[in-house]
Write an enzyme that holds these catalytic residues in place. Structure first.
Site, PDB file in Angstrom:
ATOM      1  CB  ALA A  82     -17.271  12.402 -21.949  1.00 52.21           C
ATOM      2  CB  SER A 134      -7.133   2.229 -20.313  1.00 54.52           C
ATOM      3  OG  SER A 134      -7.035   1.424 -21.482  1.00 54.52           O
ATOM      4  CE  LYS A 189      -8.644   5.602 -21.070  1.00 51.72           C
ATOM      5  NZ  LYS A 189      -9.598   5.847 -22.121  1.00 51.72           N
ATOM      6  CG  HIS A 192      -4.042   4.636 -23.112  1.00 43.85           C
ATOM      7  ND1 HIS A 192      -5.276   4.299 -23.628  1.00 43.85           N
ATOM      8  CD2 HIS A 192      -3.497   3.471 -22.684  1.00 43.85           C
ATOM      9  CE1 HIS A 192      -5.475   2.996 -23.516  1.00 43.85           C
ATOM     10  NE2 HIS A 192      -4.407   2.476 -22.939  1.00 43.85           N
ATOM     11  CG  ASN A 193      -8.166   6.392 -25.333  1.00 41.96           C
ATOM     12  OD1 ASN A 193      -7.603   5.748 -24.459  1.00 41.96           O
ATOM     13  ND2 ASN A 193      -9.459   6.610 -25.321  1.00 41.96           N
ATOM     14  CD  GLU A 196      -7.426   1.791 -27.481  1.00 43.82           C
ATOM     15  OE1 GLU A 196      -8.569   1.740 -27.983  1.00 43.82           O
ATOM     16  OE2 GLU A 196      -7.222   2.001 -26.271  1.00 43.82           O
TER      17      GLU A 196
END
Length: 481
Positions: A82, A134, A189, A192-193, A196
């Protein structure tokens, strides 16, 4: 050039690290022809002669040759680091592409970068997709969770490929659907992380309580938890970790240094929540817990001056599992509240039930629990919070006594429970019709003339008091950051 004769590939992928290679193999297994390119040419050769041998996978040592291998509209997926590397490849590719061609960034990019790339490429007639992926190495190879966003005109051209290679839920639905325009895919995302981070820290706190509360054999406890409401990938692998022995026959986990690393996506989520004024307390504490773990030498020194309290506590796995479950509900509730705020601000029209389904399989936070979140948003797409859904009200209510007991015992033992504690604190704040923010507003008005609203007047009407008799009647403008 290393390729099949006259091959025209369905899709191209740049970046043959672990995730890139496994996605290519996944695509080939599903009947797609794939062209590949890697900046280091030897890596392309090794891949084509090794794992890709005999499959419908072609490669080139030159970017121009790689582009020539692709069917039109060209679909090019970037699986590179990235940041600047993504922009560099986009800059190299654009002069070789035609209007209507598609660039897909499948890396862990920050969503503002995806928003910028979407807008820049749109002006040039190139379609951009920024997609969160993911599931790690295993997911990429056998079925990840895929969260695409960007230019909606690109979606019909990649939908079948993405949904074919994605993980499938128990009812066979692909864990992939269109998220929204611009940076929406990478935003989802990112959240989501962040979740997590929260899940992992909660599990670590449960492990710490069990261990310091006298439980000796922890693997069977986590195995049992994985057969109930906590059924999830992270609980499953924790049970496996707790059985892994080192060469000397002792538990490997006990030999791992207690210093956690992080790559920044949890931090991004916390910063975004602060920017939007959303109380994402649990994920914030999970990030700070990793930061605190990094202060190993300071912690060791402090431990010499502050011995642990001598409070007897016999860990009750059932109580701890309930506290873990309730805290997990809070974490997801906060995450979905943040996404709702972002969706409204950016006009993304996020489908929260669909997002829960995308996370149902393939990804790191995959769990049985996500099916209930999908049901909640399917029943009420405008649901303000999971905490007011009937199912989750019932689940939280059942856990409250054990949750309060576990957090109290942790405090008395001196066991840090940042995420358990902040989850309970957030819950108590969220369920409170009255908070002490009235005093806070009085303080702000006292020293800064920041004004306040009154309970006996309509909302939106602001007042200022000359608290000391020495101030004036002029007040500051009212605004929220």
């Amino acid at each position: 050039m290393l390729c099949w004769e006259n091959m025209q590939a369905d899709i191209g992928l740049i970046g043959l690290a672990v995730m890139g290679q496994n996605l290519v193999l996944n695509m080939a297994d599903h009947g797609y022809s794939v062209a590949v390119f890697n900046r280091t040419a030897s890596k392309t050769d090794e891949f084509l002669k090794g794992p890709a041998k005999g499959k419908t996978i072609a490669g080139s040592h030159e970017l121009k040759g790689f582009v020539a291998l692709l069917k039109k509209p060209r679909r090019i997926m970037l699986m590179v680091k990235a940041g600047d590397p993504v922009d560099e490849f986009i800059d190299h590719l654009v002069p070789m592409l035609d209007q209507g061609d598609i660039i897909i960034d499948g890396g862990n990019s920050h969503f503002p970068d995806s928003q910028r790339r979407f807008e820049t490429l749109k002006a040039k007639g190139i379609l951009f997709i920024g997609t969160g992926i993911s599931g790690g190495e295993e997911g990429a190879r056998h079925g990840p969770s895929i969260m695409p966003g960007g230019n909606p005109d690109a979606w019909p051209h990649v939908k079948k490929i993405f949904q074919d290679i994605a993980a499938k839920s128990e009812d066979g639905q692909p864990c992939c659907d269109w998220v929204g325009e611009g940076g929406a895919g990478h935003y989802v995302k990112m959240v989501h992380n962040g979740i997590e981070y929260g899940d992992m820290q909660l599990i670590c706190e449960a492990y710490d309580l069990l261990k310091k509360g006298g439980q000796k054999d922890l693997a069977p406890i986590f195995t049992a938890w994985n057969k109930g409401p906590l059924d999830s990938y992270l609980i499953e692998i924790t049970a496996q970790i707790l059985t892994k022995k080192d060469a000397d026959g002792k538990l490997l986990l006990d030999k791992i240094l207690d210093v956690a690393g992080q790559k920044g996506t949890g931090k991004w989520t916390g910063i975004d929540a602060l920017d939007r004024g959303m109380p994402l307390t649990l994920i914030g504490e999970a990030v700070f817990a990793r930061c605190l773990s990094a202060l190993k030498d300071e912690r060791v020194e402090a431990s010499r001056h502050y011995p642990a309290p001598q409070h007897a506590f016999k860990a009750n796995p059932d109580q701890i599992s309930q506290a873990l479950y309730a805290s997990k509900i809070i974490s997801y509730a906060q995450g979905f509240m943040l996404m709702r705020a972002a969706s409204e601000e950016n006009q993304w029209k996020l489908n929260f039930g669909s997002i829960a389904l995308m996370w149902r399989g393939g990804c790191i936070i995959r769990s049985k629990f996500l099916g209930k979140i999908k049901e909640a948003f399917s029943k009420n797409p405008k649901l303000a919070s999971l905490l007011v859904d009937p199912f989750f009200i019932g689940e939280i209510t059942k856990c409250i006594p054990a949750w309060r007991q576990v957090v109290s015992e942790g405090a008395l033992m001196g066991v840090p429970l940042p995420c358990f504690s902040t989850a309970l604190s957030f819950f108590d704040g969220y369920r409170s019709a009255q908070l002490p923010a009235n005093l806070l507003q009085a303080q702000r008005d006292f020293f800064g003339a920041h004004t306040y609203e009154r309970v006996d007047q309509p909302r939106g009407k602001f007042f200022h008091t000359n608290w000391t008799g020495k101030g004036g009647d002029v007040s500051s403008s009212t605004y929220n950051v």
